[in-house]
Design a protein around this motif. Structure first.
Motif, PDB file in Angstrom:
ATOM      1  N   GLU A 139       0.823  -1.134  -0.083  1.00 52.87           N
ATOM      2  CA  GLU A 139       0.085  -0.113  -0.028  1.00 52.87           C
ATOM      3  C   GLU A 139       0.721   1.239  -0.057  1.00 52.87           C
ATOM      4  O   GLU A 139       0.610   2.325  -0.601  1.00 52.87           O
ATOM      5  CB  GLU A 139      -0.994   0.110   1.162  1.00 52.87           C
ATOM      6  CG  GLU A 139      -2.107  -0.614   1.104  1.00 52.87           C
ATOM      7  CD  GLU A 139      -3.211  -0.653   2.498  1.00 52.87           C
ATOM      8  OE1 GLU A 139      -2.916   0.347   3.029  1.00 52.87           O
ATOM      9  OE2 GLU A 139      -4.059  -1.286   2.396  1.00 52.87           O
ATOM     10  N   LYS A 140       2.158   1.180   0.687  1.00 56.13           N
ATOM     11  CA  LYS A 140       2.703   2.481   0.734  1.00 56.13           C
ATOM     12  C   LYS A 140       3.164   2.979  -0.686  1.00 56.13           C
ATOM     13  O   LYS A 140       3.534   4.145  -0.634  1.00 56.13           O
ATOM     14  CB  LYS A 140       4.091   2.193   1.556  1.00 56.13           C
ATOM     15  CG  LYS A 140       4.868   1.281   1.107  1.00 56.13           C
ATOM     16  CD  LYS A 140       6.114   1.022   2.061  1.00 56.13           C
ATOM     17  CE  LYS A 140       7.370   0.208   1.417  1.00 56.13           C
ATOM     18  NZ  LYS A 140       6.749  -1.315   0.950  1.00 56.13           N
ATOM     19  N   ASP A 141       3.144   1.958  -1.546  1.00 59.50           N
ATOM     20  CA  ASP A 141       3.748   2.394  -2.857  1.00 59.50           C
ATOM     21  C   ASP A 141       2.804   3.398  -3.864  1.00 59.50           C
ATOM     22  O   ASP A 141       2.981   3.686  -4.873  1.00 59.50           O
ATOM     23  CB  ASP A 141       4.126   1.317  -3.813  1.00 59.50           C
ATOM     24  CG  ASP A 141       5.361   0.740  -3.147  1.00 59.50           C
ATOM     25  OD1 ASP A 141       6.389   1.246  -2.532  1.00 59.50           O
ATOM     26  OD2 ASP A 141       5.310  -0.564  -3.082  1.00 59.50           O
ATOM     27  N   ILE A 142       1.522   3.160  -3.174  1.00 56.87           N
ATOM     28  CA  ILE A 142       0.190   4.064  -4.099  1.00 56.87           C
ATOM     29  C   ILE A 142       0.364   5.415  -3.656  1.00 56.87           C
ATOM     30  O   ILE A 142       0.179   5.643  -2.567  1.00 56.87           O
ATOM     31  CB  ILE A 142      -0.797   3.103  -3.632  1.00 56.87           C
ATOM     32  CG1 ILE A 142      -0.856   1.794  -4.033  1.00 56.87           C
ATOM     33  CG2 ILE A 142      -1.890   3.804  -4.336  1.00 56.87           C
ATOM     34  CD1 ILE A 142      -2.078   1.007  -3.436  1.00 56.87           C
ATOM     35  N   LYS A 143       0.206   6.127  -4.745  1.00 59.92           N
ATOM     36  CA  LYS A 143       0.212   7.753  -4.258  1.00 59.92           C
ATOM     37  C   LYS A 143      -1.395   8.024  -4.797  1.00 59.92           C
ATOM     38  O   LYS A 143      -1.956   7.466  -5.753  1.00 59.92           O
ATOM     39  CB  LYS A 143       0.888   8.513  -5.385  1.00 59.92           C
ATOM     40  CG  LYS A 143       2.394   7.955  -5.610  1.00 59.92           C
ATOM     41  CD  LYS A 143       3.102   8.111  -4.094  1.00 59.92           C
ATOM     42  CE  LYS A 143       4.731   7.804  -4.275  1.00 59.92           C
ATOM     43  NZ  LYS A 143       5.107   6.540  -4.807  1.00 59.92           N
ATOM     44  N   LEU A 144      -1.834   9.047  -3.806  1.00 58.68           N
ATOM     45  CA  LEU A 144      -3.417   9.152  -4.090  1.00 58.68           C
ATOM     46  C   LEU A 144      -3.642  10.666  -4.061  1.00 58.68           C
ATOM     47  O   LEU A 144      -2.766  11.543  -3.338  1.00 58.68           O
ATOM     48  CB  LEU A 144      -4.159   8.688  -2.936  1.00 58.68           C
ATOM     49  CG  LEU A 144      -4.166   6.933  -2.977  1.00 58.68           C
ATOM     50  CD1 LEU A 144      -4.630   6.501  -1.619  1.00 58.68           C
ATOM     51  CD2 LEU A 144      -4.955   6.413  -3.943  1.00 58.68           C
TER      52      LEU A 144
END
Length: 331
Positions: A139-144
């Motif tokens: 999850e930490k690799d996902i930018k939102l």
């Protein structure tokens, strides 16, 4: 409120019997070989990695119609569509420069990261039993980013999003190209995402419950529907159709051509259709083009212009099966 899904993959329209494709992958700047580069057919379980000399070989059959994806962290992806007419090809990868990461993305945009991640997972993985069984391993690799003015949530990642589907026992590596949720004050209106995916089958012990879960997921899916449409077995496979609440003959509204020399059929949809699977599962289908192409494996194109709502429109990554699923049974 009906939500529609547009899920784009990189597809081509050529068919030939089984063969292999081989090549070598080099760094464009140094000409040095790149080891452990991922090479896979999009949306399938067929993949490999390069050896220490940058070499690879991958086999495929006529069931494979998606692009060959060459992916390596820190480099721009390469998509190869004409692999059937090539072999022993040298592929040069260029280092990527991702400008999105230079933008300040954790600024106050009116929604916390936890809220954005919850919304992303709901619409990316899905809210079905399968979707809820999924876990994103990175999850930490996902930018939102949430745009309050336009009511949109966008997502991206420099690394493949790795999803473990407990119900179906697949590990899916999904590389996002685009992801956007359009919302109003009541919630999501539409979800659009594009990308490539590779499936690793974790059901090595052939557990019966997992196979049952996969069959239940397949039946009534877009993949199942398109295959049934190709073989003109819609009624036999359990589909019933309606227009303006009246039951209709689907072949009066879905005009299907004969198979062409590439194994493709052309379909023209005359009017929006309600689709009932085994009478109680409801979907909606309409198009924004005069006609579209299908094949016997469940591929259809152009994907963004063939729109599914209802049950099929709610299907997400959690309900997705690889394109080579169940082919041995000819369905």
């Amino acid at each position: 409120m009906t939500k529609y899904l547009v899920f784009c993959l990189f597809l081509i329209n050529t068919l030939i019997h089984g063969q292999s494709f081989s090549g070598k992958i080099l760094d464009e700047a140094t000409n040095k070989p790149l080891a452990y580069v991922s090479v896979y057919f999009d949306n399938s379980t067929i993949g490999t990695v390069t050896n220490d000399k940058g070499e690879f070989s991958i086999e495929f059959t006529d069931a494979v119609k998606s692009a060959l994806v060459v992916s390596y962290l820190g480099y721009e992806k390469v998509f190869i569509n004409d692999y059937r007419s090539k072999s022993n090809t040298t592929i040069f990868l260029k280092e990527s420069i991702n400008q999105l990461d230079t933008v300040v993305i954790e600024a106050d945009d009116g929604m916390t990261r936890a809220a954005k991640m919850r919304l992303f997972k709901n619409e990316f993985l899905g809210k079905s039993k399968n979707g809820k069984s999924c876990k994103i391993l990175n999850e930490k690799d996902i930018k939102l980013r949430y745009n309050k003015q336009h009511g949109t949530l966008t997502a991206w990642s420099n690394k493949p999003i790795v999803v473990k589907n407990k119900n179906l026992l697949y590990e899916i590596s999904f590389e996002i190209v685009d992801f956007e949720i359009e919302m109003d004050k009541w919630g999501p209106l539409s979800v659009t995402y594009t990308g490539t995916s590779f499936y690793k089958d974790l059901n090595t012990k052939q557990k019966k419950q997992i196979e049952t879960n996969r069959v239940n997921t397949y039946e009534g899916s877009i993949q199942h529907f398109v295959r049934a449409l190709y073989y003109m077995r819609l009624k036999e496979e359990g589909y019933v159709f309606g227009v303006k609440r009246f039951v209709v003959d689907p072949y009066e509204y879905l005009i299907i051509s004969d198979e062409d020399d590439k194994g493709l059929k052309t379909v023209a949809l005359k009017e929006k259709l309600d689709i009932y699977y085994k009478t109680d599962i409801v979907s909606i289908m309409h198009t924004t083009v005069d006609e579209f192409k299908i094949d016997k494996y469940g591929n259809y194109s152009p994907i963004p212009q063939v729109i599914f709502g209802g049950n099929m429109g709610r299907q997400r990554i959690g309900d997705a099966l690889p394109i080579d699923y169940n082919l041995e049974e000819g369905k």
